[in-house]
Design a protein around this motif. Structure first.
Motif, mmCIF file in Angstrom:
data_model
loop_
_atom_site.group_PDB
_atom_site.id
_atom_site.type_symbol
_atom_site.label_atom_id
_atom_site.label_comp_id
_atom_site.label_asym_id
_atom_site.label_seq_id
_atom_site.Cartn_x
_atom_site.Cartn_y
_atom_site.Cartn_z
ATOM 1 N N UNK A 72 33.740 -3.671 25.578
ATOM 2 C CA UNK A 72 32.493 -4.386 25.844
ATOM 3 C C UNK A 72 31.799 -4.789 24.546
ATOM 4 N N UNK A 73 31.159 -5.948 24.605
ATOM 5 C CA UNK A 73 30.339 -6.438 23.495
ATOM 6 C C UNK A 73 28.967 -6.764 24.062
ATOM 7 N N UNK A 74 27.958 -6.004 23.652
ATOM 8 C CA UNK A 74 26.609 -6.185 24.181
ATOM 9 C C UNK A 74 25.810 -7.224 23.402
ATOM 10 N N UNK A 75 26.434 -7.862 22.434
ATOM 11 C CA UNK A 75 25.724 -8.812 21.579
ATOM 12 C C UNK A 75 25.896 -10.221 22.130
ATOM 13 N N UNK A 76 24.863 -10.742 22.759
ATOM 14 C CA UNK A 76 24.875 -12.113 23.265
ATOM 15 C C UNK A 76 24.574 -13.069 22.107
ATOM 16 N N UNK A 77 24.822 -14.365 22.292
ATOM 17 C CA UNK A 77 24.507 -15.328 21.228
ATOM 18 C C UNK A 77 23.030 -15.280 20.812
ATOM 19 N N UNK A 78 22.148 -15.137 21.800
ATOM 20 C CA UNK A 78 20.731 -15.087 21.479
ATOM 21 C C UNK A 78 20.356 -13.844 20.689
ATOM 22 N N UNK A 79 20.950 -12.704 21.050
ATOM 23 C CA UNK A 79 20.678 -11.469 20.309
ATOM 24 C C UNK A 79 21.154 -11.601 18.870
ATOM 25 N N UNK A 80 22.306 -12.251 18.677
ATOM 26 C CA UNK A 80 22.822 -12.459 17.321
ATOM 27 C C UNK A 80 21.873 -13.346 16.516
ATOM 28 N N UNK A 81 21.384 -14.428 17.145
ATOM 29 C CA UNK A 81 20.450 -15.314 16.449
ATOM 30 C C UNK A 81 19.155 -14.595 16.090
ATOM 31 N N UNK A 82 18.651 -13.799 17.027
ATOM 32 C CA UNK A 82 17.405 -13.080 16.760
ATOM 33 C C UNK A 82 17.597 -12.086 15.622
#
Length: 388
Positions: free
Chosen positions: A98-108
């Motif tokens: 599993x990867x809990x890092x969404x694109x938005x979380x990465x950008x933030x």
């Protein structure tokens, strides 16, 4: 004062589960060492975590700044499309962990680092490790391993996803561990294992409590409950509790009084005359003062059981399955009564409740082991050397 960014997906100030308690104790140590702590976390990540009351919970200013990514609202435009594309790419690459890092979380996260400088950035789950892939992160990167995530996910997925293999999951986790400068492992078992397969020096860091913890002082015969279970509502706790009720409970002396605390206890659908259920208790001090024996029925799981450590610190004898002593450096000398057999499990409880001399012997063994292994000052020095 040095600055730290902590990444943890739940509101640890809510308490209510062992990992939150673990993070709270570490935050206390970080502040003692001299860190100002900012906190990157997720709203709408879990039904058991909310930041609605965070300002009130943080009244003592434990956390300096809170950066909250909302899993429902996202961060920036086109995130829904990006999430779908990410899932398609993961399937194409055949990534299973599993990867809990969404694109938005990465950008933030990237925006946070563009606006603020940190000496240390820490996280607690390899499911969040992709945040650390960038070579532009100049802070020291620290991973606190609370669980072996490949083993944990295999236990979750093996029945539903036949294509999942231990080897594939482990390989993916090892890749993620390479992003970090230092790794601290709550389990001594897992520390040894991961050192061998990564070649990295990994530190053992058990669950640590404050130095002012004192053993239970209420006289043995004056305590309200004989048996105490506490557990968050996850699969492993619920399965263990069901085993205890189905297999062990019928073999206990009928006059024994039992207390179940925590959200896992809400899964007990039948009422029993000698079992009290408290889904949430904000302060466990009064509970510990009124119980005799702690139990940890559990057949799966990784890391170290925080509930067992907390019971040991209070001098409570612990009856558990083998998973209850996971992570302990010496499982045969820790003072816990360990068995996989329901009749023996019940027999230990009956003996502890009926025989005060035996009870006091096991209580002394538990406290002796706790004082030797969970020496807070020793581990604070190790942390300070790494972080500073």
């Amino acid at each position: 004062m040095k600055r730290m960014l902590m990444i943890y997906p739940n509101n640890f100030l809510q308490g209510a589960m062992g990992t939150n308690n673990r993070v709270m104790q570490l935050v206390t140590i970080f502040r003692e060492i001299g860190f100002e702590i900012d906190y990157f976390s997720f709203e709408n990540f879990s039904p058991n975590s909310s930041f609605r009351d965070f300002r009130k919970q943080n009244k003592d200013k434990i956390i300096h700044k809170l950066f909250l990514y909302d899993f429902q609202k996202g961060y920036g435009k086109n995130e829904l499309v990006e999430r779908v594309n990410n899932k398609i790419r993961a399937v194409q690459k055949k990534d299973y962990l599993q990867d809990w890092v969404s694109p938005g979380a990465q950008r933030m996260f990237t925006d946070i680092l563009n606006h603020y400088e940190y000496d240390v950035i820490i996280t607690f789950y390899a499911y969040l490790a992709s945040l650390f892939r960038s070579k532009k992160i100049h802070a020291k990167k620290i991973y606190f391993m609370e669980d072996s995530v490949f083993l944990q996910q295999y236990a979750w997925d093996k029945e539903q996803k036949k294509e999942v293999s231990l080897g594939k999951l482990m390989d993916e986790e090892i890749v993620r561990l390479r992003y970090f400068d230092d790794i601290f492992c709550i389990s001594n078992d897992e520390r040894i294992f991961y050192e061998k397969i990564t070649g990295k020096n990994i530190y053992f860091l058990p669950h640590l409590l404050s130095e002012n913890i004192v053993p239970v002082s209420t006289p043995f015969l004056d305590r309200k409950w004989d048996v105490f279970f506490i557990g968050f509502n996850n699969l492993f706790n619920v399965t263990g509790l069901e085993w205890f009720i189905d297999k062990v409970y019928p073999l206990l002396n009928k006059n024994i009084k039992i207390l179940f605390v925590g959200s896992a206890a809400q899964e007990v659908k039948i009422k029993y005359s000698n079992i009290d259920i408290l889904p949430f208790v904000p302060d466990l001090h009064g509970i510990y003062e009124n119980v005799k024996v702690a139990i940890c029925p559990m057949f799966q799981g990784t890391g170290m059981k925080v509930k067992v450590v907390e019971a040991m610190a209070k001098g409570l004898p612990v009856v558990c399955n083998e998973r209850g002593v996971d992570g302990m450096p010496d499982k045969t000398m820790c003072g816990c009564l360990v068995t996989q057999d329901a009749a023996e499990f019940a027999g230990y409880i009956n003996q502890l409740v009926e025989n005060e001399a035996f009870y006091m012997q096991k209580s002394q063994e538990i406290m002796s082991y706790y004082n030797q292994v969970f020496n807070r000052k020793r581990y604070v020095k190790i942390l300070e050397k790494s972080l500073m």
